[in-house]
Design an enzyme around this catalytic site. Structure first.
Site, PDB file in Angstrom:
ATOM      1  N   ARG A 171     -42.136  27.590   9.910  1.00 44.20           N
ATOM      2  CA  ARG A 171     -42.875  28.112  11.078  1.00 44.20           C
ATOM      3  C   ARG A 171     -43.261  27.010  12.047  1.00 44.20           C
ATOM      4  NH1 ARG A 171     -45.714  33.316   9.874  1.00 44.20           N
ATOM      5  NH2 ARG A 171     -44.002  34.491   8.926  1.00 44.20           N
ATOM      6  N   ARG A 223     -47.724  29.782  16.427  1.00 44.54           N
ATOM      7  CA  ARG A 223     -48.955  29.927  17.204  1.00 44.54           C
ATOM      8  C   ARG A 223     -49.863  28.712  17.230  1.00 44.54           C
ATOM      9  NH1 ARG A 223     -50.370  35.513  14.450  1.00 44.54           N
ATOM     10  NH2 ARG A 223     -49.336  34.326  12.824  1.00 44.54           N
ATOM     11  N   ARG A 283     -44.685  32.880  24.608  1.00 41.79           N
ATOM     12  CA  ARG A 283     -44.832  34.222  24.047  1.00 41.79           C
ATOM     13  C   ARG A 283     -45.507  35.147  25.058  1.00 41.79           C
ATOM     14  NH1 ARG A 283     -48.059  36.924  19.121  1.00 41.79           N
ATOM     15  NH2 ARG A 283     -49.795  36.531  20.501  1.00 41.79           N
ATOM     16  N   ASP A 330     -37.025  36.369  13.114  1.00 40.10           N
ATOM     17  CA  ASP A 330     -37.872  36.862  12.023  1.00 40.10           C
ATOM     18  C   ASP A 330     -36.982  37.472  10.948  1.00 40.10           C
ATOM     19  OD1 ASP A 330     -40.970  37.264  11.625  1.00 40.10           O
ATOM     20  OD2 ASP A 330     -39.958  38.952  10.690  1.00 40.10           O
ATOM     21  N   TYR A 373     -40.936  45.077   2.349  1.00 41.30           N
ATOM     22  CA  TYR A 373     -41.467  45.503   3.654  1.00 41.30           C
ATOM     23  C   TYR A 373     -40.948  46.883   4.054  1.00 41.30           C
ATOM     24  CZ  TYR A 373     -43.431  40.885   4.580  1.00 41.30           C
ATOM     25  OH  TYR A 373     -44.176  39.732   4.506  1.00 41.30           O
TER      26      TYR A 373
HETATM   27  O1  CP3 Z   1     -40.010  28.817  10.778  1.00 45.83           O
HETATM   28  C1  CP3 Z   1     -39.847  29.048  11.990  1.00 45.83           C
HETATM   29  O2  CP3 Z   1     -40.414  28.376  12.894  1.00 45.83           O
HETATM   30  C2  CP3 Z   1     -38.866  30.111  12.388  1.00 45.83           C
HETATM   31  C3  CP3 Z   1     -39.351  31.381  12.665  1.00 45.83           C
HETATM   32  C4  CP3 Z   1     -39.801  32.345  11.584  1.00 45.83           C
HETATM   33  C5  CP3 Z   1     -40.741  33.347  11.878  1.00 45.83           C
HETATM   34  N1  CP3 Z   1     -40.843  34.173  10.782  1.00 45.83           N
HETATM   35  C6  CP3 Z   1     -41.463  33.481  13.154  1.00 45.83           C
HETATM   36  C7  CP3 Z   1     -42.687  34.265  13.178  1.00 45.83           C
HETATM   37  C8  CP3 Z   1     -39.385  32.521  10.270  1.00 45.83           C
HETATM   38  C9  CP3 Z   1     -38.443  31.689   9.436  1.00 45.83           C
HETATM   39  C10 CP3 Z   1     -40.033  33.696   9.783  1.00 45.83           C
HETATM   40  C11 CP3 Z   1     -39.801  34.268   8.441  1.00 45.83           C
HETATM   41  C12 CP3 Z   1     -40.628  35.370   7.980  1.00 45.83           C
HETATM   42  N2  CP3 Z   1     -41.097  36.440   8.702  1.00 45.83           N
HETATM   43  C13 CP3 Z   1     -41.004  35.568   6.643  1.00 45.83           C
HETATM   44  C14 CP3 Z   1     -40.589  34.679   5.490  1.00 45.83           C
HETATM   45  C15 CP3 Z   1     -41.316  33.408   5.472  1.00 45.83           C
HETATM   46  C16 CP3 Z   1     -42.749  33.510   5.154  1.00 45.83           C
HETATM   47  O3  CP3 Z   1     -43.554  33.127   5.996  1.00 45.83           O
HETATM   48  O4  CP3 Z   1     -43.048  33.947   4.045  1.00 45.83           O
HETATM   49  C17 CP3 Z   1     -41.760  36.745   6.569  1.00 45.83           C
HETATM   50  C18 CP3 Z   1     -42.409  37.305   5.329  1.00 45.83           C
HETATM   51  C19 CP3 Z   1     -41.795  37.297   7.871  1.00 45.83           C
HETATM   52  C20 CP3 Z   1     -42.423  38.568   8.290  1.00 45.83           C
HETATM   53  C21 CP3 Z   1     -43.500  38.315   9.250  1.00 45.83           C
HETATM   54  N3  CP3 Z   1     -43.303  37.917  10.548  1.00 45.83           N
HETATM   55  C22 CP3 Z   1     -44.878  38.412   9.027  1.00 45.83           C
HETATM   56  C23 CP3 Z   1     -45.517  38.800   7.710  1.00 45.83           C
HETATM   57  C24 CP3 Z   1     -45.509  38.056  10.235  1.00 45.83           C
HETATM   58  C25 CP3 Z   1     -46.970  38.075  10.539  1.00 45.83           C
HETATM   59  C26 CP3 Z   1     -47.540  36.808  10.032  1.00 45.83           C
HETATM   60  C27 CP3 Z   1     -48.698  36.323  10.825  1.00 45.83           C
HETATM   61  O5  CP3 Z   1     -49.005  35.147  10.602  1.00 45.83           O
HETATM   62  O6  CP3 Z   1     -49.265  37.076  11.623  1.00 45.83           O
HETATM   63  C28 CP3 Z   1     -44.500  37.715  11.160  1.00 45.83           C
HETATM   64  C29 CP3 Z   1     -44.719  37.250  12.530  1.00 45.83           C
HETATM   65  C30 CP3 Z   1     -44.157  35.931  12.921  1.00 45.83           C
HETATM   66  N4  CP3 Z   1     -42.905  35.494  12.604  1.00 45.83           N
HETATM   67  C31 CP3 Z   1     -44.784  34.942  13.729  1.00 45.83           C
HETATM   68  C32 CP3 Z   1     -43.861  33.908  13.907  1.00 45.83           C
HETATM   69  C33 CP3 Z   1     -44.031  32.665  14.740  1.00 45.83           C
HETATM   70  C34 CP3 Z   1     -46.167  35.060  14.350  1.00 45.83           C
HETATM   71  C35 CP3 Z   1     -46.036  36.118  15.392  1.00 45.83           C
HETATM   72  C36 CP3 Z   1     -46.738  35.857  16.684  1.00 45.83           C
HETATM   73  O7  CP3 Z   1     -46.371  34.931  17.439  1.00 45.83           O
HETATM   74  O8  CP3 Z   1     -47.637  36.653  16.948  1.00 45.83           O
END
Ligand code: CP3
Length: 373
Positions: A47, A51, A60, A97, A174
């Site tokens: 990640r 944010r 964003r 994602d 999910y």
């Molecule tokens: O690593 C990176 O920088 C690449 C981008 C990336 C994102 N999600 C961006 C993201 C990657 C590799 C993921 C993978 C992902 N997404 C996983 C597996 C890895 C992990 O963290 O366990 C999972 C379970 C998801 C599903 C997902 N997407 C969730 C549960 C959430 C909400 C989490 C939160 O912190 O609110 C997301 C949203 C998400 N994916 C964000 C980002 C940058 C935050 C969204 C935002 O900007 O509002």
């Protein structure tokens, strides 16, 4: 098909047949994943575009929402590169994602502010599961492939680009739950009470993940990572049957090279510390570790077969410069001398991390790790 079979039949460490990366200016990550000598330990952060970075939040906002950002290849490329302008990272990861696959299957993904992902049409009935089809990446996930292509071009070989997907099991969690959860009881109930139906869903997900990762490799991903974020919720036998078996099929199904260059794969099962040997047996190039695992003990346990990625506690980045430098050194020392370590956090970076702390970490890893190579 014949080619895929031939790759599959090469017993151990087929990656070692590759030696040089000519296209990449910084190939430290690839070398470490192949357990070849490097001058220092490469580092990237799960990640890393997110944010905690003010410039990410601005982009964003321009996109309108997280999903619109994912679906806009120009802006998704922009945020993919943002952390590289600030920090001396050794890899970029495609901004996207894991839930793009279920969205492409028609489940209707959206994000509720402060609550995470939600599906409009979660899989609540057998009929919905039996109707699922494997999406065609070039048709239904074209925006991701466009981002991969554009990010690959924009990087111009500066560092490798990591593509990724969720594991078949984690995606199913999910899809059946309909959103985030701490225990994912909906899919766990299904795998105990309707195992054949659970396997049907996992089979579709598995084929979708293979096609999606291969399309990302064709579009320019240099490494692929599979996020089995919820595999650690399972018992050992359920992990074997409902996650590991499909992880192995994914590793078997993805191409191991593009234009003669190796494409290493990383499997990250959060909470999977007790199954590292089994994960190694999938044939992946590297295993990602969360922070609960002693990376030195893990290395001793698996021998020289794969590289290890991890595993600083993300909470360390909420502390001070001195603590971050000390804890980084502890992880490096625990892995010990020699190649085969990719430094990372044990899970994603917290949105509350002060950005300069990521810089402190990256520089500390580069500085201290030279002594180990
Ligand atoms: O690593 C990176 O920088 C690449 C981008 C990336 C994102 N999600 C961006 C993201 C990657 C590799 C993921 C993978 C992902 N997404 C996983 C597996 C890895 C992990 O963290 O366990 C999972 C379970 C998801 C599903 C997902 N997407 C969730 C549960 C959430 C909400 C989490 C939160 O912190 O609110 C997301 C949203 C998400 N994916 C964000 C980002 C940058 C935050 C969204 C935002 O900007 O509002």
């Amino acid at each position: 098909m014949a080619i895929a079979r031939r790759w599959r039949s090469i017993p151990r460490a087929p990656y070692s047949r590759f030696t040089l990366m000519l296209r990449l200016k910084n190939d430290t990550l690839i070398r470490a994943l192949l357990r070849q000598p490097t001058a220092y330990t490469p580092v990237w952060i799960m990640r890393q575009a997110g944010r905690y970075l003010p410039e990410y939040n601005r982009t964003r906002a321009r996109a309108g929402s997280f999903l619109e950002l994912c679906r806009n290849p120009d802006l998704a490329t922009e945020v993919t590169l943002q952390p590289l302008s600030r920090f001396a990272l050794d890899a970029a990861i495609v901004f996207s994602d894991i839930l793009t696959i279920p969205d492409a299957m028609g489940l209707g993904l959206h994000f509720v502010e402060g609550e995470g992902p939600r599906f409009e049409r979660p899989l609540q009935h057998e009929a919905a599961i039996l109707r699922l089809a494997v999406p065609e990446p070039r048709q239904h996930l074209r925006y991701v492939l466009d981002t991969v292509r554009q990010a690959h071009d924009a990087l111009a070989g500066r560092v490798p680009l990591i593509g990724f997907a969720g594991s078949p099991f984690t995606l199913a969690c999910y899809m059946v739950e309909g959103g985030s959860s701490t225990d994912f009881h909906a899919f766990k109930t299904m795998l105990y009470s309707r195992p054949q139906l659970a396997h049907h869903l996992l089979e579709i997900n598995c084929r979708a993940v293979i096609a999606y990762l291969n399309a990302q490799i064709d579009a320019g991903a240099d490494v692929v990572m599979i996020f089995d974020t919820w595999g650690g919720l399972l018992t050992t036998s359920a992990f074997h049957e409902f996650s590991l078996a499909y992880l192995k099929r994914v590793v078997d199904g993805i191409q191991r090279q593009r234009d003669g260059e190796p494409i290493p794969s990383i499997i990250f099962t959060k909470g999977g510390g007790q199954w590292i040997r089994e994960i190694v047996a999938t044939g992946c190039a590297a295993v990602g570790l969360d922070w609960t695992v002693d990376i030195g003990a893990a290395r001793a346990h698996i021998g020289q077969d794969v590289a290890l990625q991890g595993n600083l506690d993300p909470a360390v980045l909420l502390s001070s410069r001195e603590v971050i430098r000390h804890e980084a050194q502890q992880v490096l020392a625990a892995f010990g001398p020699g190649s085969g370590h990719v430094f990372n956090l044990g899970h994603g970076v917290s949105q509350f991390t002060p950005p300069q702390n990521v810089g402190v970490l990256v520089d500390a890893v580069h500085e201290y790790s030279r002594a180990f190579h």
